[in-house]
Write a protein that holds these residues in place. Structure first.
Motif, PDB file in Angstrom:
ATOM      1  N   ALA A   1      -2.084 -18.998   4.535  1.00  0.00           N
ATOM      2  CA  ALA A   1      -2.983 -18.192   3.614  1.00  0.00           C
ATOM      3  C   ALA A   1      -2.710 -18.694   2.082  1.00  0.00           C
ATOM      4  N   GLY A   2      -1.380 -18.725   1.766  1.00  0.00           N
ATOM      5  CA  GLY A   2      -1.237 -19.294   0.522  1.00  0.00           C
ATOM      6  C   GLY A   2      -1.506 -18.134  -0.664  1.00  0.00           C
ATOM      7  N   LEU A   3      -1.676 -18.615  -1.837  1.00  0.00           N
ATOM      8  CA  LEU A   3      -1.677 -17.805  -2.836  1.00  0.00           C
ATOM      9  C   LEU A   3      -2.964 -17.057  -2.903  1.00  0.00           C
ATOM     10  N   LYS A   4      -4.022 -17.347  -2.373  1.00  0.00           N
ATOM     11  CA  LYS A   4      -5.437 -16.646  -2.133  1.00  0.00           C
ATOM     12  C   LYS A   4      -5.157 -15.267  -1.401  1.00  0.00           C
ATOM     13  N   GLY A   5      -4.459 -15.501  -0.109  1.00  0.00           N
ATOM     14  CA  GLY A   5      -4.178 -14.638   0.863  1.00  0.00           C
ATOM     15  C   GLY A   5      -3.274 -13.509   0.152  1.00  0.00           C
ATOM     16  N   PHE A   6      -2.333 -13.907  -0.231  1.00  0.00           N
ATOM     17  CA  PHE A   6      -1.388 -13.131  -1.085  1.00  0.00           C
ATOM     18  C   PHE A   6      -1.838 -12.119  -2.040  1.00  0.00           C
ATOM     19  N   VAL A   7      -2.848 -12.568  -2.875  1.00  0.00           N
ATOM     20  CA  VAL A   7      -3.386 -11.918  -4.033  1.00  0.00           C
ATOM     21  C   VAL A   7      -4.379 -10.877  -3.228  1.00  0.00           C
ATOM     22  N   THR A   8      -5.211 -11.267  -2.248  1.00  0.00           N
ATOM     23  CA  THR A   8      -5.954 -10.281  -1.569  1.00  0.00           C
ATOM     24  C   THR A   8      -5.526  -9.424  -0.754  1.00  0.00           C
ATOM     25  N   GLY A   9      -4.198  -9.552  -0.276  1.00  0.00           N
ATOM     26  CA  GLY A   9      -3.212  -8.342   0.360  1.00  0.00           C
ATOM     27  C   GLY A   9      -2.766  -7.405  -0.312  1.00  0.00           C
ATOM     28  N   ARG A  10      -2.494  -8.122  -1.658  1.00  0.00           N
ATOM     29  CA  ARG A  10      -2.037  -7.120  -2.634  1.00  0.00           C
ATOM     30  C   ARG A  10      -3.194  -6.273  -3.058  1.00  0.00           C
ATOM     31  N   VAL A  11      -4.288  -6.793  -3.564  1.00  0.00           N
ATOM     32  CA  VAL A  11      -5.402  -6.212  -3.994  1.00  0.00           C
ATOM     33  C   VAL A  11      -5.908  -4.988  -3.038  1.00  0.00           C
ATOM     34  N   THR A  12      -5.982  -5.423  -1.791  1.00  0.00           N
ATOM     35  CA  THR A  12      -6.463  -4.483  -0.795  1.00  0.00           C
ATOM     36  C   THR A  12      -5.357  -3.259  -0.571  1.00  0.00           C
ATOM     37  N   GLY A  13      -4.144  -3.708  -0.683  1.00  0.00           N
ATOM     38  CA  GLY A  13      -3.009  -2.824  -0.411  1.00  0.00           C
ATOM     39  C   GLY A  13      -3.025  -1.859  -1.366  1.00  0.00           C
ATOM     40  N   ALA A  14      -3.446  -2.287  -2.918  1.00  0.00           N
ATOM     41  CA  ALA A  14      -3.369  -1.529  -4.009  1.00  0.00           C
ATOM     42  C   ALA A  14      -4.564  -0.238  -3.791  1.00  0.00           C
ATOM     43  N   GLN A  15      -5.699  -0.787  -3.315  1.00  0.00           N
ATOM     44  CA  GLN A  15      -6.799   0.204  -3.091  1.00  0.00           C
ATOM     45  C   GLN A  15      -6.626   1.196  -2.016  1.00  0.00           C
ATOM     46  N   THR A  16      -6.065   0.566  -0.859  1.00  0.00           N
ATOM     47  CA  THR A  16      -5.485   1.368   0.097  1.00  0.00           C
ATOM     48  C   THR A  16      -4.427   2.471  -0.316  1.00  0.00           C
ATOM     49  N   GLY A  17      -3.774   2.178  -0.831  1.00  0.00           N
ATOM     50  CA  GLY A  17      -2.467   3.328  -1.728  1.00  0.00           C
ATOM     51  C   GLY A  17      -3.219   4.146  -2.485  1.00  0.00           C
ATOM     52  N   ALA A  18      -4.083   3.796  -3.236  1.00  0.00           N
ATOM     53  CA  ALA A  18      -4.576   4.635  -4.262  1.00  0.00           C
ATOM     54  C   ALA A  18      -5.490   5.584  -3.547  1.00  0.00           C
ATOM     55  N   VAL A  19      -6.007   5.186  -2.464  1.00  0.00           N
ATOM     56  CA  VAL A  19      -6.921   6.159  -1.800  1.00  0.00           C
ATOM     57  C   VAL A  19      -5.953   7.253  -0.901  1.00  0.00           C
ATOM     58  N   LEU A  20      -4.878   6.614  -0.329  1.00  0.00           N
ATOM     59  CA  LEU A  20      -3.835   7.631   0.440  1.00  0.00           C
ATOM     60  C   LEU A  20      -3.150   8.494  -0.625  1.00  0.00           C
TER      61      LEU A  20
ATOM     62  N   ALA B   1       0.762  -1.210   0.095  1.00  0.00           N
ATOM     63  CA  ALA B   1       0.054   0.020  -0.059  1.00  0.00           C
ATOM     64  C   ALA B   1       0.873   1.230  -0.157  1.00  0.00           C
ATOM     65  N   ALA B   2       1.962   1.367   0.892  1.00  0.00           N
ATOM     66  CA  ALA B   2       2.883   2.482   0.891  1.00  0.00           C
ATOM     67  C   ALA B   2       3.457   2.600  -0.516  1.00  0.00           C
ATOM     68  N   ASP B   3       3.834   1.403  -1.018  1.00  0.00           N
ATOM     69  CA  ASP B   3       4.624   1.687  -2.458  1.00  0.00           C
ATOM     70  C   ASP B   3       3.814   2.200  -3.297  1.00  0.00           C
ATOM     71  N   ILE B   4       2.372   1.656  -3.560  1.00  0.00           N
ATOM     72  CA  ILE B   4       1.506   2.117  -4.587  1.00  0.00           C
ATOM     73  C   ILE B   4       1.233   3.729  -4.334  1.00  0.00           C
ATOM     74  N   GLY B   5       0.816   3.751  -3.104  1.00  0.00           N
ATOM     75  CA  GLY B   5       0.622   5.141  -2.876  1.00  0.00           C
ATOM     76  C   GLY B   5       1.645   6.141  -3.212  1.00  0.00           C
ATOM     77  N   GLY B   6       2.673   5.795  -3.113  1.00  0.00           N
ATOM     78  CA  GLY B   6       4.079   6.636  -3.230  1.00  0.00           C
ATOM     79  C   GLY B   6       4.085   6.897  -4.917  1.00  0.00           C
ATOM     80  N   ARG B   7       3.854   5.813  -5.605  1.00  0.00           N
ATOM     81  CA  ARG B   7       4.147   5.904  -7.045  1.00  0.00           C
ATOM     82  C   ARG B   7       2.824   6.743  -7.504  1.00  0.00           C
TER      83      ARG B   7
END
Length: 370
Positions: free
Chosen positions: A113-132, A25-31
């Motif tokens: 959590a495996g792949l599903k948890g990894f993808v979920t974390g990245r998707v929600t991270g990207a959304q959070t970063g975009a909002v910030l 989230a921090a990385d995406i938000g910064g970009r």
């Protein structure tokens, strides 16, 4: 009905924060953050130095007006750019929502959590970063009681430069004026340490999964739609029922609605108190305060494009603006009737905070508490 915190103790089960990859989230938000306004090195360094000095100089007059005492030396503020603010905000949100500090765990790579948890974390991270990233271009300063032990005052110098240019006001006066508001938040929390725990408890109720699952929330949303179609008021009716807040309240459990009410009322009080103090201190230390206030209010009320209006509604920015207005009116009236010393009874405990209906009728709070 008194709105009280159901429980300040963490409950079992996953938290919202555990589903977000905060580093991502921090990385995406910064970009995605908009570039800072063009400025010379001299202008940037001058703004950084003046904001640092103003954040210290604002403390004594704020203490004098609020009559709130804090122990120890005045802590230094952190003067940051937009990506740095985003990184600090993600860390604060991680702490508030119970997310893990382990990057692997946050992204769902551990605990099966495996792949599903990894993808979920990245998707929600990207959304959070975009909002910030969107928010980062508008925020001037923020007192963060959660991100680091003891709290920290953040001042976003590119945004201060941008707004003072837009308003055509004296930079030194505007920078001190901004600091008066944000330093008031620092004084509020340092003089009343219980406030941070109170907020954290309410946030814990909002962000921790309860006994009812997502299907239950969807069912409540369906009931809301059906009731509204039939002209029936549901649990989201009332002063906070408009727009996104109404939808949030409709799909929340009763404990979550109470926690949301707590945070809305507390936010209204904190912002209104800071605006009251800023105006009370202003004339003595900021010569052009009247001009700054008038032009700043005009900027708050200016028309937005349709896209901006949608984003502001979704992110609750318009509700935030309402907090300033309603909160300041409450504080102005109470202080005008009983004085600041008696007003400060409001900081005694959660039981002396205003109830939702008292924000717009300060005499009710005076009668109940004083």
């Amino acid at each position: 009905m008194r709105v009280r915190l159901v429980s300040t103790e963490p409950r079992g089960g996953p938290t919202v924060g555990g589903a977000v990859d905060w580093q991502f989230a921090a990385d995406i938000g910064g970009r995605l953050a908009r570039p800072a306004p063009p400025a010379t090195d001299y202008t940037r360094n001058q703004a950084i130095d003046e904001l640092a000095a103003a954040s210290t100089a604002a403390e004594p007059p704020v203490r004098d007006v609020t009559r709130l005492s804090t122990d120890g030396p005045v802590p230094d503020a952190r003067i940051v750019d937009r990506p740095e603010w985003i990184r600090a905000a993600t860390e604060s949100m991680r702490v508030m929502t119970g997310g893990s500090g382990d990057a692997d765990s946050a992204s769902g790579a551990k605990a099966g959590a495996g792949l599903k948890g990894f993808v979920t974390g990245r998707v929600t991270g990207a959304q959070t970063g975009a909002v910030l990233a969107f928010v980062s271009s508008g925020i001037l300063g923020q007192y963060d009681p959660f991100g680091v032990p003891g709290g920290v005052l953040l001042l976003v110098y590119p945004n201060v430069i941008a707004v003072e240019r837009q308003l055509r006001v004296k930079p030194a006066d505007f920078r001190l004026w901004v600091c008066l508001h944000e330093v008031t938040h620092r004084v509020q929390f340092t003089a009343n340490p219980w406030l941070a725990d109170y907020m954290s408890g309410a946030l814990g109720v909002l962000t921790r999964e309860g006994e009812e699952d997502f299907a239950g929330a969807i069912g409540r949303l369906g009931t809301l739609v059906r009731d509204r179609r039939n002209g029936v008021d549901g649990p989201s009716s009332g002063p906070n029922s408009a727009g996104i807040l109404g939808v949030m309240r409709a799909i929340q459990s009763e404990p979550q609605r109470k926690a949301l009410d707590q945070l809305l009322v507390l936010g209204t009080l904190l912002e209104g108190h800071a605006d009251h103090v800023m105006d009370a201190v202003g004339p003595a230390v900021v010569p052009s305060v009247a001009t700054i206030r008038r032009r700043f209010e005009e900027r708050r009320n200016r028309k937005q494009s349709p896209v901006q209006r949608v984003l502001r509604a979704l992110l609750g920015i318009d509700a935030k603006m309402s907090q300033y207005t309603r909160g300041k009116a409450f504080v102005d009236q109470v202080v005008g009737r009983v004085g600041m010393d008696r007003f400060n009874a409001i900081w005694t405990s959660q039981d002396t905070l205003p109830l939702p209906e008292e924000i717009d009728d300060p005499q009710q709070w005076i009668d109940r508490v004083l």
